[in-house]
Write a protein that holds these residues in place. Structure first.
Motif, short mmCIF file in Angstrom:
data_model
loop_
_atom_site.label_atom_id
_atom_site.label_comp_id
_atom_site.label_asym_id
_atom_site.label_seq_id
_atom_site.Cartn_x
_atom_site.Cartn_y
_atom_site.Cartn_z
N HIS A 92 -9.32 -5.71 -3.04
CA HIS A 92 -8.38 -6.81 -3.26
C HIS A 92 -8.65 -7.95 -2.30
O HIS A 92 -9.13 -7.76 -1.20
N HIS B 159 0.83 -1.20 0.00
CA HIS B 159 0.00 0.00 0.00
C HIS B 159 0.87 1.26 0.00
O HIS B 159 0.47 2.28 -0.55
N ASP C 33 -6.51 -1.76 4.45
CA ASP C 33 -6.75 -3.00 5.18
C ASP C 33 -7.33 -2.64 6.55
O ASP C 33 -6.98 -1.60 7.12
ZN LIG Z 1 -3.44 -5.10 1.78
#
Ligand SMILES: [Zn+2]
Ligand SMILES: [Zn+2]
Length: 335
Positions: free
Chosen positions: A305, A42, A115
């Motif tokens: 994702h 990221h 996340d």
């Molecule tokens: Zn990730």
């Protein structure tokens, strides 16, 4: 910019905020980036300007040895990005400094979670449920089979294994950013105050956590151990890549453990030669993903994702609009 949400556009290498020409977690260098958290998939290096929380910027500085173009934004702070778009950073509960980014433009609200997880974690601020129109979520563990047990159960297994093997050490594989510090902090929370031994690759990140107020207790480097004997009956932390390499020969008959959400899959544990799988994840499990979408209750859910199909199907079945974005460059590295 007249049609709804035309100011935000998913592209294969990141989410593009069109009017100010800024990218969120782009997988290639760009002039201006918003970064949700410090994991390498990221937080790439080489952006002209990087807008992120102070802890994420500190992690990036540690990794890329530069803080050029760093623009710190604290949790709850709103910054104008230009083109009538503003960004607010909200805790994501994933690792130290991790943030969801709320983007607002002409009354339209979009949240990019990066996340995240909902389970408690003593090393970072908890996820905040925030209303929005479009909720852009990860789906690393987006299958019903993925349920992460309470971390206390897994820490209990680790301590039991140590008690059963007083002449060995328990070697725990854990990612150097987030997972390692969480396991250590959870061990400390149970009253464990003895030395925890570290692989050298974990030292700098543990120091960074300490500098940001996360107490980790007595940590020492395996390379500084006076003898193998000194490490008998103790816990040793190392990156997963070190579990089966030459480095571990210096340890007293290690029992190999691994802390990862993937340890739910027995085959993965076996492939890595893990004797003690610990299902400890810094990502939302299936129940957390679906509960979070229900609580945020957006008009639309976009999935960045992971295992998109099952979550997409769940959204359809619960009459929620959703789409999967085919983003590239995100790995499961930080599970
Ligand atoms: Zn990730
Ligand atoms: Zn991550």
């Amino acid at each position: 910019m007249s049609s709804p949400f035309s100011w935000i556009r998913p592209e294969p290498w990141g989410i593009h905020v069109v009017p100010p020409d800024i990218w969120v977690d782009p997988s290639r260098p760009v002039p201006r980036a918003l970064v949700t958290h410090g994991h390498a998939d990221h937080a790439r290096g080489g952006h002209g300007e990087t807008i992120a929380t102070p802890a994420t910027l500190a992690i990036m500085k540690l990794r890329y040895a530069t803080s050029q173009g760093a623009v710190p934004v604290g949790y709850g702070e709103t910054v104008p990005l230009g083109g009538g778009v503003s960004a607010t950073f909200l805790p994501a509960g994933h690792v130290l400094g991790s943030a969801q980014i709320l983007l607002e433009h002409a009354g339209e609200r979009v949240i990019i979670t990066g996340d995240y997880k909902r389970a408690p974690d003593p090393t970072c601020a908890p996820f905040e449920v925030t209303p929005c129109d479009i909720f852009i979520t990860e789906a690393t563990f987006g299958l019903p089979v993925f349920t992460h047990p309470p971390i206390g159960e897994e820490i209990g297994k680790l301590l039991a294994a140590r008690a059963e093997n007083p002449d060995s050490c328990i070697l725990v594989g854990a990612y150097a950013l987030g997972k390692a510090q969480r396991v250590i902090a959870e061990l400390r929370a149970t009253g464990q105050s003895d030395t925890i031994w570290l692989h050298g690759a974990m030292e700098a990140m543990c120091n960074l956590y300490e500098e940001h107020g996360v107490a980790l207790g007595d940590l020492r480097l395996v390379s500084d151990a006076p003898s193998k004997e000194a490490m008998r009956g103790s816990i040793v932390m190392a990156p997963p890549s070190a579990l089966n390499d030459r480095w571990s020969r210096r340890l007293p008959e290690p029992v190999t453990a691994m802390a990862s959400g993937w340890m739910r899959v027995r085959q993965r544990a076996r492939q890595r030669g893990v004797e003690l799988p610990l299902v400890i994840s810094d990502h939302a499990d299936w129940g957390e993903l679906t509960r979070t979408i229900a609580e945020v209750n957006p008009q639309e859910t976009w999935i960045t994702h992971g295992r998109e199909e099952a979550l997409l199907r769940w959204c359809e079945l619960s009459q929620r609009r959703a789409r999967a974005l085919a983003l590239v460059g995100y790995e499961d590295e930080d599970d």
